[in-house]
Design a protein around this motif. Structure first.
Motif, PDB file in Angstrom:
ATOM      1  N   ASP A 137       0.833  -1.201   0.000  1.00 29.81           N
ATOM      2  CA  ASP A 137       0.000   0.000   0.000  1.00 29.81           C
ATOM      3  C   ASP A 137       0.867   1.249   0.000  1.00 29.81           C
ATOM      4  O   ASP A 137       0.557   2.244  -0.691  1.00 29.81           O
ATOM      5  CB  ASP A 137      -0.918  -0.017   1.221  1.00 29.81           C
ATOM      6  CG  ASP A 137      -1.966   1.086   1.183  1.00 29.81           C
ATOM      7  OD1 ASP A 137      -2.846   1.046   0.303  1.00 29.81           O
ATOM      8  OD2 ASP A 137      -1.891   2.005   2.023  1.00 29.81           O
ATOM      9  N   ARG A 141       0.950   4.478  -2.564  1.00 26.87           N
ATOM     10  CA  ARG A 141       0.873   5.869  -2.107  1.00 26.87           C
ATOM     11  C   ARG A 141       2.055   6.693  -2.620  1.00 26.87           C
ATOM     12  O   ARG A 141       1.925   7.888  -2.900  1.00 26.87           O
ATOM     13  CB  ARG A 141       0.820   5.918  -0.580  1.00 26.87           C
ATOM     14  CG  ARG A 141      -0.474   5.379   0.021  1.00 26.87           C
ATOM     15  CD  ARG A 141      -0.362   5.269   1.532  1.00 26.87           C
ATOM     16  NE  ARG A 141      -1.552   4.688   2.115  1.00 26.87           N
ATOM     17  CZ  ARG A 141      -2.595   5.379   2.575  1.00 26.87           C
ATOM     18  NH1 ARG A 141      -2.583   6.704   2.474  1.00 26.87           N
ATOM     19  NH2 ARG A 141      -3.635   4.771   3.108  1.00 26.87           N
ATOM     20  N   ARG A 171      -6.338   1.555   1.262  1.00 30.16           N
ATOM     21  CA  ARG A 171      -7.051   1.973   0.051  1.00 30.16           C
ATOM     22  C   ARG A 171      -6.701   1.090  -1.143  1.00 30.16           C
ATOM     23  O   ARG A 171      -7.480   0.978  -2.089  1.00 30.16           O
ATOM     24  CB  ARG A 171      -6.724   3.436  -0.259  1.00 30.16           C
ATOM     25  CG  ARG A 171      -7.329   4.417   0.733  1.00 30.16           C
ATOM     26  CD  ARG A 171      -7.069   5.846   0.335  1.00 30.16           C
ATOM     27  NE  ARG A 171      -5.647   6.181   0.371  1.00 30.16           N
ATOM     28  CZ  ARG A 171      -5.164   7.366   0.034  1.00 30.16           C
ATOM     29  NH1 ARG A 171      -5.986   8.325  -0.378  1.00 30.16           N
ATOM     30  NH2 ARG A 171      -3.874   7.604   0.102  1.00 30.16           N
ATOM     31  N   SER A 172      -5.521   0.476  -1.113  1.00 30.25           N
ATOM     32  CA  SER A 172      -5.088  -0.377  -2.228  1.00 30.25           C
ATOM     33  C   SER A 172      -5.620  -1.785  -2.026  1.00 30.25           C
ATOM     34  O   SER A 172      -5.560  -2.334  -0.930  1.00 30.25           O
ATOM     35  CB  SER A 172      -3.560  -0.408  -2.307  1.00 30.25           C
ATOM     36  OG  SER A 172      -3.038   0.902  -2.412  1.00 30.25           O
TER      37      SER A 172
END
Length: 342
Positions: A137, A141, A171-172
């Motif tokens: 992740d 970012r 979020r990933s």
């Protein structure tokens, strides 16, 4: 060349992906490998798959050289991390240290600022899953990776990763799975494929030609062609000999009239079959000759009707392997490489 959406993501990939496992740096000389990359580009292939472990980095370097000068935004470049890239105890696995260092090395060898897709090459039992997911992740970012995937993970492993990522609020999300998948080897169908369909994870299927066996180059009772992969050095014979056998070769002969009736070569039939399966976004096919790439790429867009699919299943009979436990047994992280033996 047609393109498909990769799972539930917005990323489009070419139906045929050019892969350089067991070719660049191993079976193909530099000039030959570069000719294959040019042939892939000429055929409309935009997706290129490699890994840090392929020829211990030489495959990534060759791919980077072959794609140099091509507009970066027109390509989808994927690589993988997990398998050993050195002798040290941290030169393997899915620790934060190895993921971060391996990604930087892959970017340098490929000559690019980012990877479109970065995949965990195998599952790592020794590293906390949360550590792995947070590291991936963070790469997203930082803009060094756009999408995340896995390769040869079992259904429970994929499900655990999805659950952990949601619990961490990351979020990933995993958008791809890269499994071995072809007419003969269908072990993802009982568990992995249904899970991926539900979760919006697309398949990037490798070995669609079963290491060349489904091309028909190996004939029953005949010597192998001199340039065949089964006669090559390195690891190639180890993998292909898993599927070479009299019963398999006889079954491939039964596929010949099916391919002919469909107006396809055996290789094109095999690739079109994989592309016909639910959830498959692309097939990952390597080559040592430009003509092979042209033939593979021409299978894109071909659609097999139900009668052709029925005849294929009838020709292969009980040779089809559907045992999902095979992936867990064959592809699990092995202690011999997962931990230092010094």
């Amino acid at each position: 060349m047609e393109h498909r959406q990769l799972g539930g993501s917005g990323l489009m990939v070419s139906e045929v992906t050019y892969g350089n496992w067991l070719t660049h740096g191993e079976l193909a000389e530099r000039d030959q490998a570069l000719s294959c990359i040019r042939a892939a580009l000429d055929a409309g292939i935009t997706t290129f798959d490699t890994a840090d472990v392929y020829a211990q980095g030489a495959a990534e370097e060759l791919l980077g050289a072959g794609l140099s000068g091509i507009r970066r935004s027109s390509l989808e470049i994927t690589s993988k991390v997990c398998l050993p890239t050195g002798e040290g105890p941290n030169d393997r696995g899915l620790s934060r240290k190895h993921i971060m260092e391996s990604c930087e090395a892959s970017l340098r060898r490929l000559g690019t600022d980012y990877l479109d897709l970065y995949q965990a090459h195998r599952f790592d039992e020794r590293t906390p899953l949360e550590e792995t997911l947070i590291a991936f992740d963070d790469l997203v970012r930082q803009g060094k990776v756009l999408y995340l995937g896995v390769s040869e993970w079992t259904a429970p492993q994929i499900e655990a990763a999805l659950t952990a990522a949601a619990g961490l609020g990351l979020r990933s999300r995993i958008v791809s799975n890269q499994p071995q998948y072809n007419m003969l080897w269908r072990v993802i169908e009982p568990e992995v494929a249904p899970l991926c369909l539900r979760e919006g994870i697309g398949q990037l299927a490798f070995q669609p030609l079963a290491q060349g066996v489904l091309t028909g180059k190996y004939r029953p009772g005949q010597a192998w062609p001199e340039d065949a992969r089964a006669n090559a050095g390195g690891r190639a014979p180890t993998f292909i000999n898993r599927v070479l056998g009299g019963d398999v070769l006889d079954a491939v002969e039964r596929l010949r009239p099916i391919a002919s009736d469909a107006g396809l070569s055996l290789a094109q039939l095999a690739i079109a079959w994989v592309l016909s399966r639910p959830g498959v976004a692309s097939v990952v096919a390597g080559a040592t000759k430009p003509d092979q790439i042209k033939e593979n790429a021409s299978a894109a867009g071909e659609r097999l009707d139900d009668e052709v699919l029925r005849r294929i299943d009838e020709a292969l009979g009980d040779l089809v392997d559907l045992d999902p436990a095979k992936t867990a047994r064959m592809m699990a992280v092995k202690p011999s490489w997962a931990v230092s033996t010094s």
